[in-house]
Design an enzyme around this catalytic site. Structure first.
Site, PDB file in Angstrom:
ATOM      1  N   SER A 111       0.820  -1.215   0.000  1.00 35.81           N
ATOM      2  CA  SER A 111       0.000   0.000   0.000  1.00 35.81           C
ATOM      3  C   SER A 111       0.855   1.267   0.000  1.00 35.81           C
ATOM      4  CB  SER A 111      -0.886  -0.021   1.251  1.00 35.81           C
ATOM      5  OG  SER A 111      -1.506   1.229   1.443  1.00 35.81           O
ATOM      6  N   TYR A 134      -1.998   5.673  -4.243  1.00 35.43           N
ATOM      7  CA  TYR A 134      -3.076   6.631  -3.979  1.00 35.43           C
ATOM      8  C   TYR A 134      -2.671   7.963  -4.585  1.00 35.43           C
ATOM      9  CZ  TYR A 134      -5.777   3.812  -0.616  1.00 35.43           C
ATOM     10  OH  TYR A 134      -6.573   2.861  -0.030  1.00 35.43           O
ATOM     11  N   THR A 160      -5.438   2.871  -7.244  1.00 36.89           N
ATOM     12  CA  THR A 160      -6.749   2.648  -6.612  1.00 36.89           C
ATOM     13  C   THR A 160      -7.700   3.769  -7.017  1.00 36.89           C
ATOM     14  OG1 THR A 160      -5.786   1.431  -4.786  1.00 36.89           O
ATOM     15  CG2 THR A 160      -7.945   2.415  -4.398  1.00 36.89           C
ATOM     16  N   LYS A 257      -7.343  -0.466  -9.803  1.00 39.98           N
ATOM     17  CA  LYS A 257      -7.940  -1.251  -8.714  1.00 39.98           C
ATOM     18  C   LYS A 257      -9.249  -0.604  -8.291  1.00 39.98           C
ATOM     19  CE  LYS A 257      -6.909  -3.034  -4.089  1.00 39.98           C
ATOM     20  NZ  LYS A 257      -7.841  -2.316  -3.218  1.00 39.98           N
ATOM     21  N   HIS A 281     -13.226  -2.578  -2.732  1.00 45.76           N
ATOM     22  CA  HIS A 281     -12.390  -2.248  -1.580  1.00 45.76           C
ATOM     23  C   HIS A 281     -12.831  -3.046  -0.345  1.00 45.76           C
ATOM     24  CE1 HIS A 281      -9.257   0.948  -0.918  1.00 45.76           C
ATOM     25  NE2 HIS A 281      -9.444   0.606   0.333  1.00 45.76           N
TER      26      HIS A 281
HETATM   27  C1  FMN Z   1      -7.492  -3.262   6.798  1.00 43.63           C
HETATM   28  C2  FMN Z   1      -7.550  -3.001   5.318  1.00 43.63           C
HETATM   29  C3  FMN Z   1      -6.727  -2.023   4.776  1.00 43.63           C
HETATM   30  C4  FMN Z   1      -6.765  -1.784   3.390  1.00 43.63           C
HETATM   31  N1  FMN Z   1      -5.902  -0.855   2.858  1.00 43.63           N
HETATM   32  C5  FMN Z   1      -5.899  -0.643   1.503  1.00 43.63           C
HETATM   33  C6  FMN Z   1      -4.987   0.283   0.909  1.00 43.63           C
HETATM   34  O1  FMN Z   1      -4.168   0.895   1.590  1.00 43.63           O
HETATM   35  N2  FMN Z   1      -5.057   0.455  -0.425  1.00 43.63           N
HETATM   36  C7  FMN Z   1      -5.942  -0.212  -1.225  1.00 43.63           C
HETATM   37  O2  FMN Z   1      -5.983  -0.013  -2.435  1.00 43.63           O
HETATM   38  N3  FMN Z   1      -6.809  -1.107  -0.682  1.00 43.63           N
HETATM   39  C8  FMN Z   1      -6.795  -1.338   0.644  1.00 43.63           C
HETATM   40  N4  FMN Z   1      -7.661  -2.260   1.191  1.00 43.63           N
HETATM   41  C9  FMN Z   1      -8.544  -3.046   0.295  1.00 43.63           C
HETATM   42  C10 FMN Z   1      -7.850  -4.332  -0.145  1.00 43.63           C
HETATM   43  O3  FMN Z   1      -6.794  -4.063  -1.047  1.00 43.63           O
HETATM   44  C11 FMN Z   1      -8.835  -5.272  -0.854  1.00 43.63           C
HETATM   45  O4  FMN Z   1      -9.442  -4.584  -1.909  1.00 43.63           O
HETATM   46  C12 FMN Z   1      -9.919  -5.815   0.090  1.00 43.63           C
HETATM   47  O5  FMN Z   1      -9.343  -6.182   1.323  1.00 43.63           O
HETATM   48  C13 FMN Z   1     -10.597  -7.020  -0.558  1.00 43.63           C
HETATM   49  O6  FMN Z   1     -11.584  -7.556   0.280  1.00 43.63           O
HETATM   50  P1  FMN Z   1     -11.311  -8.802   1.267  1.00 43.63           P
HETATM   51  O7  FMN Z   1     -10.676  -8.226   2.480  1.00 43.63           O
HETATM   52  O8  FMN Z   1     -12.645  -9.368   1.487  1.00 43.63           O
HETATM   53  O9  FMN Z   1     -10.378  -9.749   0.559  1.00 43.63           O
HETATM   54  C14 FMN Z   1      -7.647  -2.513   2.563  1.00 43.63           C
HETATM   55  C15 FMN Z   1      -8.462  -3.501   3.137  1.00 43.63           C
HETATM   56  C16 FMN Z   1      -8.420  -3.764   4.490  1.00 43.63           C
HETATM   57  C17 FMN Z   1      -9.291  -4.831   5.069  1.00 43.63           C
END
Ligand code: FMN
Length: 384
Positions: A111, A134, A160, A257, A281
């Site tokens: 990230s 980002y 993203t 994304k 997300h």
């Molecule tokens: C705690 C957490 C932090 C996340 N941080 C980011 C991030 O910094 N950037 C991003 O593009 N997606 C982020 N996501 C989304 C994940 O990349 C992903 O799209 C998502 O977790 C998919 O769903 P799942 O948890 O059911 O697999 C985050 C998700 C979670 C749960």
């Protein structure tokens, strides 16, 4: 029930162990989603609305689980989506996930809000690395992040596009979660109840968003909510011309994304994207939006011959991976499936959860009569 790592046989087991090990606000930051969390639940339950139709007598003593995606061959079709703040979940944070992903020969998504520097991750592993970008208002920060990812040998860049403003994460409002956590009477009580976590957080290596430090004060120690961060730091004027300019600046495999519509997928092709991650997300942004598995076939049918399609979100089982690929996904990714394990037991946890999922995918391929993933097709799925 008191749980241990050896009791964790599936993602839900890790979720319960993470709940036991983390202060409440940190657990709910991982586990929670937007508004009524309807999309979050649907992301996983969508897989239950269809069934796999196996073929038998296929001679499956060895199966090939590899896939090609974003310029790399992965040993398994499932990779670690980029997630923020990992050293808050376990003191080894991204270091633990990097090493575990390397052992399984799969992509590690890092990230923009990483708590370990891209340079350090680049030195640590030679296996595939994706940098998640980002788009900040601060153009100097944007340029510096792209340069750092290139210098650290990252293989792919993912922009993203579904966080143009912060999602309404009500669990975080209830718990008062900020990053880094504020020291209030309530949070100190929660820390005291989780002394191992609190010891590392209070006395271990300083918690910092490494790529942001030096550019914004949020990079060091100002406590704000992640929703406020998106709303105040990211550039809401971002449009297709910005995505195209970023694509031109990054000369390797490039991915958007958070693309959900066929119309946007076609525009992704026009700007030269290699892949899209079909994602909401993890239900953390627009509640009521469509689940990746509900949408993936429509996208694969429309653009699957011109664009790699990564299904991201909701995946908790090997059969979910096979269903996604039968519906047309090139590969699959997830966040919580490894984050609970990271929180539960660091690198050993992430290795165990990836190992469990790899074993499930292998077993499920054998039971489906599949020697290789390229043999899977939509005819093997029936919707109820
Ligand atoms: C705690 C957490 C932090 C996340 N941080 C980011 C991030 O910094 N950037 C991003 O593009 N997606 C982020 N996501 C989304 C994940 O990349 C992903 O799209 C998502 O977790 C998919 O769903 P799942 O948890 O059911 O697999 C985050 C998700 C979670 C749960």
């Amino acid at each position: 029930m008191f749980r241990r790592l050896k009791d964790c046989h599936n993602v839900e087991d890790f979720r319960l162990l993470a709940k036991q090990r983390l202060p409440g606000p940190v657990f709910h930051y991982i586990d929670g989603a937007a508004d009524d969390e309807i999309t979050y639940r649907r992301n996983t339950s969508a897989f239950e609305d269809c069934d796999l139709v196996p073929n038998v007598l296929a001679g499956v003593e060895t199966v090939d689980m590899s896939v090609k995606v974003l310029g790399q061959t992965l040993d398994i079709p499932l990779f670690c989506s980029p997630t923020a703040l990992q050293r808050l979940f376990h003191h080894d944070g991204e270091r633990a996930v990097a090493r575990a992903a390397a052992k399984f020969g799969t992509y590690f998504g890092v990230s923009s809000l990483s708590t370990v520097s891209l340079a350090e991750i680049g030195e640590m592993i030679t296996t595939p690395k994706m940098f998640q970008f980002y788009f900040h208002k601060d153009r100097g920060l944007n340029d510096a992040m792209v340069d750092s990812a290139k210098a650290a040998g990252f293989n792919a860049l993912a922009l993203t596009v579904d966080t143009i403003t912060g999602g309404n994460r009500e669990r975080d409002l209830h718990t008062g979660f900020t990053t880094p956590p504020k020291l209030t009477a309530r949070s100190l009580f929660s820390f005291a109840a989780h002394p191992a976590w609190a010891f590392h957080f209070l006395f271990g290596e300083k918690f910092e968003l490494k790529e942001l430090a030096g550019h914004v004060k949020e990079g060091s120690n100002l406590a704000i909510s992640v929703g406020d961060y998106f709303s105040s730091m990211l550039d809401q004027s971002m449009d297709w011309s910005d995505a195209e300019a970023l694509r031109a600046r990054w000369d390797g495999p490039f991915c958007l994304k958070g693309v959900m519509s066929v119309e946007d997928a076609k525009r992704a092709i026009d700007i030269g994207a290699t892949a899209i991650m079909v994602s909401n997300h993890g239900g953390r942004q627009l509640d009521g939006s469509r689940a990746p598995f509900d949408q993936v076939a429509e996208l694969a049918d429309a653009v699957g011959d011109q664009l790699e399609i990564i299904l991201d979100g909701g995946v908790r089982r090997g059969t979910h991976v096979l269903k996604a690929m039968a519906a047309g996904a090139t590969a699959v990714s997830g966040g919580r499936m490894y984050l609970y394990a990271l929180a539960a037991a660091g690198q050993a946890g992430v290795e165990r959860t990836l190992g469990n999922l790899r074993t499930e995918i292998e077993r499920d391929m054998k039971l489906m009569g599949l020697k290789r993933l390229s043999d899977i097709n939509a005819g093997m799925l029936r919707y109820r």
